[in-house]
Every structure is written in structure tokens, then in C-alpha cells.
Design a protein around this motif. Sequence first.
Motif, PDB file in Angstrom:
ATOM      1  N   PHE A 202     -14.336   0.360  -1.161  1.00 44.55           N
ATOM      2  CA  PHE A 202     -13.894   1.857  -0.470  1.00 44.55           C
ATOM      3  C   PHE A 202     -12.739   2.466  -1.009  1.00 44.55           C
ATOM      4  O   PHE A 202     -12.468   3.278  -0.345  1.00 44.55           O
ATOM      5  CB  PHE A 202     -13.772   1.426   1.283  1.00 44.55           C
ATOM      6  N   GLY A 203     -12.262   2.362  -2.103  1.00 40.07           N
ATOM      7  CA  GLY A 203     -11.190   3.039  -2.683  1.00 40.07           C
ATOM      8  C   GLY A 203      -9.941   2.820  -2.005  1.00 40.07           C
ATOM      9  O   GLY A 203      -9.101   3.849  -2.120  1.00 40.07           O
ATOM     10  N   LEU A 204      -9.728   1.783  -1.348  1.00 39.72           N
ATOM     11  CA  LEU A 204      -8.157   1.605  -0.624  1.00 39.72           C
ATOM     12  C   LEU A 204      -7.491   0.632  -1.365  1.00 39.72           C
ATOM     13  O   LEU A 204      -6.416   0.195  -0.533  1.00 39.72           O
ATOM     14  CB  LEU A 204      -8.591   1.115   0.949  1.00 39.72           C
ATOM     15  N   GLU A 205      -7.779   0.162  -2.436  1.00 43.44           N
ATOM     16  CA  GLU A 205      -6.994  -0.909  -2.847  1.00 43.44           C
ATOM     17  C   GLU A 205      -5.622  -0.619  -3.013  1.00 43.44           C
ATOM     18  O   GLU A 205      -4.665  -1.579  -2.995  1.00 43.44           O
ATOM     19  CB  GLU A 205      -7.504  -1.810  -4.276  1.00 43.44           C
ATOM     20  N   LYS A 206      -5.288   0.651  -3.418  1.00 45.98           N
ATOM     21  CA  LYS A 206      -3.876   0.950  -3.758  1.00 45.98           C
ATOM     22  C   LYS A 206      -3.116   1.382  -2.373  1.00 45.98           C
ATOM     23  O   LYS A 206      -1.878   1.478  -2.493  1.00 45.98           O
ATOM     24  CB  LYS A 206      -3.927   2.357  -4.497  1.00 45.98           C
ATOM     25  N   HIS A 207      -3.884   1.455  -0.989  1.00 43.74           N
ATOM     26  CA  HIS A 207      -3.306   1.846   0.124  1.00 43.74           C
ATOM     27  C   HIS A 207      -3.397   0.591   1.072  1.00 43.74           C
ATOM     28  O   HIS A 207      -3.148   0.942   2.327  1.00 43.74           O
ATOM     29  CB  HIS A 207      -3.921   3.023   0.396  1.00 43.74           C
TER      30      HIS A 207
END
Lengths: 248, 413
Positions: free
Chosen positions: A125-130
Motif C-alpha cells: 500500500f506504499g506506506l513502508e516509509k511511513h
Amino acid sequence: MLYAIEINNLYKQYKGALAPAVNGLSLKVKKNQVVGLLGPNGAGKTTSINIMCGLIMPDEGNVQLLGKDAIKETQEVRKVIGVVPQQIALFPHLTARENLNYIGSMYGLEKKVMRERINNYLQEFGLEKHGDKRIIHYSGGMKRRANIIASLLHDPELLILDEPTAGVDIHSRAMIIEFIIKYKQQGKTILYTSHLLEEAQKVCDEVVIIDEGKYIAGGETKELIKETNNCHSLEEVFLHYTGKVLRD
Amino acid sequence: MLLLLLMPAVLIIVMALVQDAPFKSYKDLRFDLLVADNDNGTLSRDIIKGLKQSKNFHVIDSVKGEALNDAILKQLLLKGEYKIGIVIPKGATAEIVNLNNIIANNISEKIGLGNTLPVRNTRDSMYIKIYFDPVTQPTFRTMIHAGLDKYITYASTNMLVTRLSQLGKAGNDTSQANAKDLKKVFTGLGIKEEAVNDNIKEVLHINSVQHNVPAWAIFGMFFIVVPLASHLLREREEGSALRLSLIPNSQTSLALGRIIFYTIVCTVQFIIMFCIGLWLMPVFGLPALTLGMHPWILLPIAICISFAATSFGTFIGSVFKSSNQALPFGSIAIVILSAIGGIWIPVEILPETMQRLANISPLRWGLAAINEIILRDGNFAAVIKYLAALLSFGIVLWLISVYRNKMRNQSLQ
């Protein structure tokens, strides 16, 4: 067990309400399908979902989810379904990872499995950095995505999403749609509500249109469009059945 | 969480220090006392001597080398430099001698000594005048009145003893008591306070620490209502409560878990407050808290108070729809319940109606239970009714909260 969802003659009137929110609703959803539950404002979509996940007791009727009685075996049903509510249902002052760890542990997941799933979903979901950022500092789209992950950790067979793309940015919406299609490919069943009918037409194998708490029309999306007089899109079908009068 | 422990700690220290003087018996305090002696006789000398010997008064009879008179004394009081002043009138000794001679002659006549002392007609309106700084509290005035009265009575009695002794010597009656013996007659029956409980050596007194530490500890524990109710409402408003209700766990066990957690927090808070009373209060020059003969009973009391406070917080957080309603209600309710429950002022000195009203406050039940242990050396049986009241209060409110949460989704509101 052919059906993931079987609803029979469901009836619910809230205390103080003039009319029932759900008025004798019956429907069946086959397994491994993406089904759109569509209807205008106040049609009874959210109430039906709340009854399915045991948040509200119906006045009449019964609901079977994956062969289990959703009213009598609420706890058992909750173990095999995932519900993504309209509202962001996370702890805003915790980070996404802390939220997911807490929710996963409440489902009794093993630490190793949980860590693996959290990492995979954050990436998907494209949240790995957050992951280590507090939810309160997330954008609307990020919150929606984290909200979906929280409902997936226990790998539910049936996923119910209540307007998952409402008010999110285009990229987040595309990501959510992509995920729904992918999740179905894993053999899962998805019930999904939306006011975005173009999106629903693209995603849903079947749709069910309800209004004033009643079943109005339903079937395979393409067939329903084809069968409804002079209709070329799901939006036209929707307006055909529900009329053009504004709803509050 | 740290604030939840730190703020009550600061509160009890401040309250104990602020209320230390009002809680002290007047005999523990020492006041500056201006004295204008217009008499310069035996009576005034005896009074001044007695006052000087007492621990309560620091007698000031001259300022800047000048003996005080009526006018200077009043001026000093009006300036607010001193709080109390007395003026012994001219001829006070002569008047008291005359009165004592009359009494002595009466006694002499009745017991047949036959001797008489010289007397004249008595004068009216001879008073030792007492002045107070206008801002002085009425209770303080009463205390000082009583204290001075004691010394005046003593000085008068002393003179009477001397008169009677003189009569005895004049009649050469060896059977009469001499002056020292007569003094013993007047002072022979004294008052000595002892503990009501035979098992303890020291008399337990309510003092600033004995009252304020348990009272404000309970107040602090009940103030958990505000963060707890706020937490519950925030959970509902922010959606995390919805997430918890979607997880396959019993809502009742979740609610129970929350109650247990906050009960433990409150109990820890209580223990810390009592440790402050035991070991930190003496550092500030206050007496140490005494726990009575059965201190272990304080633990179940603390748990019951914590449970009642936590349930009250859960109740507020469940029945109200928004923080704007719940938080002012919660905090004001605690202040009112604490005021009528004897947290601010001990219930025992409140009017009778207020004493009856105090019984509706759960803070009163908690404080009464603690007082049973730390002031009256009570045992478990003495506090059981308070524990039952606190537990019942907690259970009823908790059940209402559980029911309210269960029914919330069933209506439109």
C-alpha cells in the motif's frame, strides 16, 4: 457452501426513526466475487454492513456469512471477515506499525507472521516509509490505506469495504482498486460499497442495488447494464432504478 | 501518565502546608501580644508573668524603649503590624484585691475564723480591654479570648489564695492549708487527654497531614474521571473504539480490562500519596502521616476507591456524547462531591444538614473508611460498610456504562 453472504428478510428500524433503515432485505453473494452494494444516501448500505459484522442487532431476519450465523456467532464470524469501515478506525496517536501490531495481537496472530504481514502490506500500500509515522500525521489517502491494512492482518476470507475510496486522492484510489482485484484473485470474496459507479462498474463482478432498505435490482454487472432498457453504464442503471430525486 | 501521579502529589503537599495552621490547636501556635499595663499592680504583674511563661504568647510591653499605652497600642493594631493587644486598666489590682477580700471575709465568717480583711464598695465596669487587628478571623478571636481568660482567672485565683492564706495565718489556725497547699487544691484536678483505644500509646489527632493526605489523595484518584472519560470519548470520536468493536473479543472483557488498568493506576497513585505523607511531609516541617494499627486494610480501601473512581469515569465517558459535555460535568461533579464529602473541610465541622448530605458522596465513603483506620485504629469490620458502598457504586455505574455502549448503535442518536 456456495455463498459467502446470505441475507434473508433483514429488517432494522432505529429507535426514534420514522422509517426502517433496512426493510426486508434479502440477497446472496457467491464466493470469490467482488460485489458492489450500491444505493443512494440512506438506502441502508451501512446499516446492512453493521448488522453483518455484529455492530447492530437486526429487528428481524438472519445473516449467514461463510456459513456462520452473523447474529448468533458474532465472535466466530469476526474471525473470518475483515471490515473496513467508512470512518478511519485507528489509534491516531500511535504509528501505523504500532496500530497494526496492536490490532494483529488482538486477533491472536503469531509475532513472526504478524511482522511479515505488516511489512508486506505496508509495502503493497506504499506506506513502508511511513510505518513509523503517527496516523494523525498521515494524509487522507494514507489513512484510508492504513485503515484497509488493519482489516487484512488476519487474512479474512470475506472483506467488506464501506466506501473505501471516498474522499481519497487519485493515486490512493487506483492503489485500492488494484488491491481489491488482486485480493479477489487470491480466492477471497469482497463486498464493497461506493458512490463512484464508474469505479464500481470496473471492479465489481456483480452489483446489488438497494433503496429504502429494500433490494431493487442485482446481477452480474455487465448483464445488468445490458438488460436494463437503454442503459449503457452502471450509473444509468442506478438512476433508472433509484430515480433522480435528491436524497439526504 | 506522569502528570496523573505528579499533580496530586503537588496538590497534597500544597494543601497540607496551606492548611497546617488552621488545623493546629491554638496551643501549638505562638502569637505576638501587645500589653499596655496601666495598673502596675500585683494582678497585672501576675497576668503578664503568666502570659510570658506561656508558649502561646510573645508579650510585647514596650516598643522602641517606650512602654505601651492605650493610644500607641491601638495605632500599632490599626497599622496591621500586630494582631492582638490588651490594656490592663488602672486600679485593676485594687479592684480584684477588694473582691478577693470580700470573698475571703465571707469564707472566714462561714468557717468561724473571725478575722476580716479591709473592704470597700465594688466598682462597676472594670474590664481588661482586648483589641484585635480588624481583619482577624472570629474563630481566632474566640481562641485568644479563651487563652487570655485562662491567665486572668489564674492570676485572680492566685490572689484569692494569698488572701485566704493571710486569714489563716492571722487566726494562727494550723489546720488551715498554707498557700502552697491551697494552690494544689486549685490545680489538683487537671485535664489530661488519653487515647480512647487502650492498645495505643499516642493520642491520634486530626491534623493537616492526617486530613489532607487521604482527602486529596482521594480527590486525585477521582479526578481520573476526567482523563478516562476524555479517553473514551476520544476513542469514539476518532474511530479507534469502532476498531476495537470489530475485533473478535468480548466487549465486556475489553471494558473490564480498561477498568482493571485504571484501578491499578489509581491504587498506585494512592500508595505514592501515602508515601509522601509518611516520608516527604516531615521534610516540609509537617507531622508525618500515621497509619494506625491496621495499615494493610488501607490497600483494599484504596482498591475500592480506585474502582469506584474508574467506574465513574467510564460512566461519564459512556453516557455523554461529546467531550464538551462530559469534561465540564465530570470535573465539576468531582469538585461538588469532594466539597460535600468532606475533602475540603472535615465533615465533622460542617452543619448537620451538610453532614447528612455528605453521605451521598463516594469520596466521603472513601475518606470515612481511611479515617476509621488512621484516626480511630479501626479494623476491617469497621470499614466494610464503606467498602460495600464503594463497590456497589462502582458496579452499578460500570453496568450502566456497558449497557449504554451496547445500545449506542441501536438508536439514531
